[in-house]
Design a protein around this motif. Structure first.
Motif, short mmCIF file in Angstrom:
data_model
loop_
_atom_site.label_atom_id
_atom_site.label_comp_id
_atom_site.label_asym_id
_atom_site.label_seq_id
_atom_site.Cartn_x
_atom_site.Cartn_y
_atom_site.Cartn_z
N LYS A 47 0.83 -1.22 0.00
CA LYS A 47 0.00 0.00 0.00
C LYS A 47 0.86 1.27 0.00
N ASP A 66 3.24 -7.54 1.87
CA ASP A 66 2.10 -7.49 2.79
C ASP A 66 0.95 -6.81 2.03
N ALA A 89 -3.62 -9.12 5.02
CA ALA A 89 -4.36 -8.60 6.18
C ALA A 89 -5.54 -7.76 5.69
N ARG A 136 -4.91 -12.00 13.90
CA ARG A 136 -4.44 -10.63 14.18
C ARG A 136 -4.96 -10.18 15.54
N HIS A 184 -0.49 -12.35 14.52
CA HIS A 184 -0.10 -11.14 13.79
C HIS A 184 -0.46 -9.90 14.62
N HIS A 186 -0.02 -5.42 14.53
CA HIS A 186 0.45 -4.22 13.82
C HIS A 186 0.03 -3.02 14.64
N GLY A 188 0.94 0.41 14.12
CA GLY A 188 0.81 1.74 13.51
C GLY A 188 1.92 2.00 12.51
N SER A 189 1.83 3.14 11.85
CA SER A 189 2.84 3.49 10.86
C SER A 189 3.59 4.74 11.30
N GLN A 190 4.71 4.98 10.60
CA GLN A 190 5.49 6.20 10.86
C GLN A 190 5.91 6.26 12.33
N GLY A 225 4.34 -2.05 13.16
CA GLY A 225 4.46 -1.40 11.89
C GLY A 225 5.76 -0.78 11.50
C1 LIG Z 1 -1.30 -5.12 8.54
C2 LIG Z 1 -0.63 -3.87 8.08
N1 LIG Z 1 0.53 -3.99 7.40
C3 LIG Z 1 1.17 -2.90 6.95
C4 LIG Z 1 0.65 -1.63 7.13
C5 LIG Z 1 1.41 -0.50 6.52
O1 LIG Z 1 2.07 0.25 7.36
P1 LIG Z 1 3.63 0.18 7.71
O2 LIG Z 1 4.41 0.03 6.45
O3 LIG Z 1 3.87 1.45 8.40
O4 LIG Z 1 3.77 -1.01 8.61
C6 LIG Z 1 -0.54 -1.45 7.86
C7 LIG Z 1 -1.10 -0.11 8.11
O5 LIG Z 1 -2.16 0.08 8.63
C8 LIG Z 1 -1.19 -2.61 8.35
O6 LIG Z 1 -2.31 -2.51 9.06
#
Ligand SMILES: Cc1ncc(COP(=O)(O)O)c(C=O)c1O
Length: 243
Positions: A47, A66, A89, A136, A184, A186, A188-190, A225
């Motif tokens: 993504k 992913d 996911a 998850r 699994h 996750h 958050g990002s950044q 993340g």
């Molecule tokens: C399952 C999962 N993978 C990957 C991502 C992407 O984010 P990041 O590259 O920051 O891990 C997200 C973001 O919501 C996520 O929920």
């Protein structure tokens, strides 16, 4: 430091994207160096950028991917990723997307809810195949990032609450055509701090100890993340501290 070839830009029509493949290459090498233990497998979240050239580059460097949609699975396969390097996911997987994942024999479905687990089992049974899954879990850990890109707090829609895990594990062990591979997470990002990851790992270790004492060993632990870009000093720290 990124060098922009401004002379070449003048002959191009705008708008366009400029990707610094040398920086990508250095980043991938640094990830490989820090994750050199063969038990670690790093997956790129498609993504972030589904540009075919970028995907082929990351695939050729030996990474997995992913995905969060059927389109992303198809795009990953077109870029050369094998099914067994794809994890899937997402809270809104449609029947068709689940069918596609099973057909392509993907490495793992990261299952977000009990109804989803039942649907995957039903579709896999209809197809006469086994679906590998991880559950998850929402670990309720604050990643100290922006609220809109936080995924691991109790109020977020992703995954199941910790209290529901025993029931989900039991269900996954009994439903037909399901192979439970692991868990699994996750958050958050950044993310630019280490502490949320330490807390996450402590939670995961505790859970594994608990389940191992009951005779259940997870062969796969998938966690994220993403390590964040230092937007305050993008040129100073173009590669996150993966170590
Ligand atoms: C399952 C999962 N993978 C990957 C991502 C992407 O984010 P990041 O590259 O920051 O891990 C997200 C973001 O919501 C996520 O929920």
């Amino acid at each position: 430091m990124t060098r922009f070839p401004i002379e070449e830009f003048s002959s191009l029509q705008t708008p366009f994207y400029f990707y610094d493949l040398k920086l990508l290459d250095r980043t991938l090498k640094e990830i490989k160096r820090t994750a050199r233990d063969s038990r670690f497998k790093v997956h790129y979240a498609i993504k972030a950028n589904a540009n075919p050239g970028i995907l082929r580059y990351i695939q050729a460097a030996g990474f997995g991917v992913d995905c969060v949609s059927g389109w992303e699975i198809e795009t990953a396969i077109e870029a050369g990723f094998r099914g067994d390097r794809i994890v899937f996911a997402g809270v809104g997987k449609s029947d068709n997307e689940i069918r596609l994942g099973i057909e392509k024999d993907i490495e793992c479905f990261n299952v977000e809810s009990e109804p989803e687990l039942r649907v995957i089992s039903q579709i896999a049974t209809e197809m006469g195949k086994t679906a590998r899954i991880a559950i998850r879990v929402n670990p309720n850990i604050d990643a100290h990032t922006h609220a809109y890109i936080t995924t691991g707090l109790a109020e977020n829609k992703f995954g199941i609450n910790l209290e529901m895990l025993p029931g989900m594990v039991a269900l996954a062990c009994t439903l037909p055509n399901i192979e439970l591979k692991g868990l699994h997470f996750h958050i958050g990002s950044q993310i630019t701090e280490n502490e949320p990851f330490v807390m996450l790992c402590e939670t995961i270790n505790r859970l594994q100890d608990e389940y191992e004492s009951r005779g259940i060993t997870f062969s796969s632990i998938n966690l994220g993340g993403g390590l964040g870009i230092d937007y305050a000093h993008p040129e100073r720290h173009p590669i996150p501290d993966f170590e």
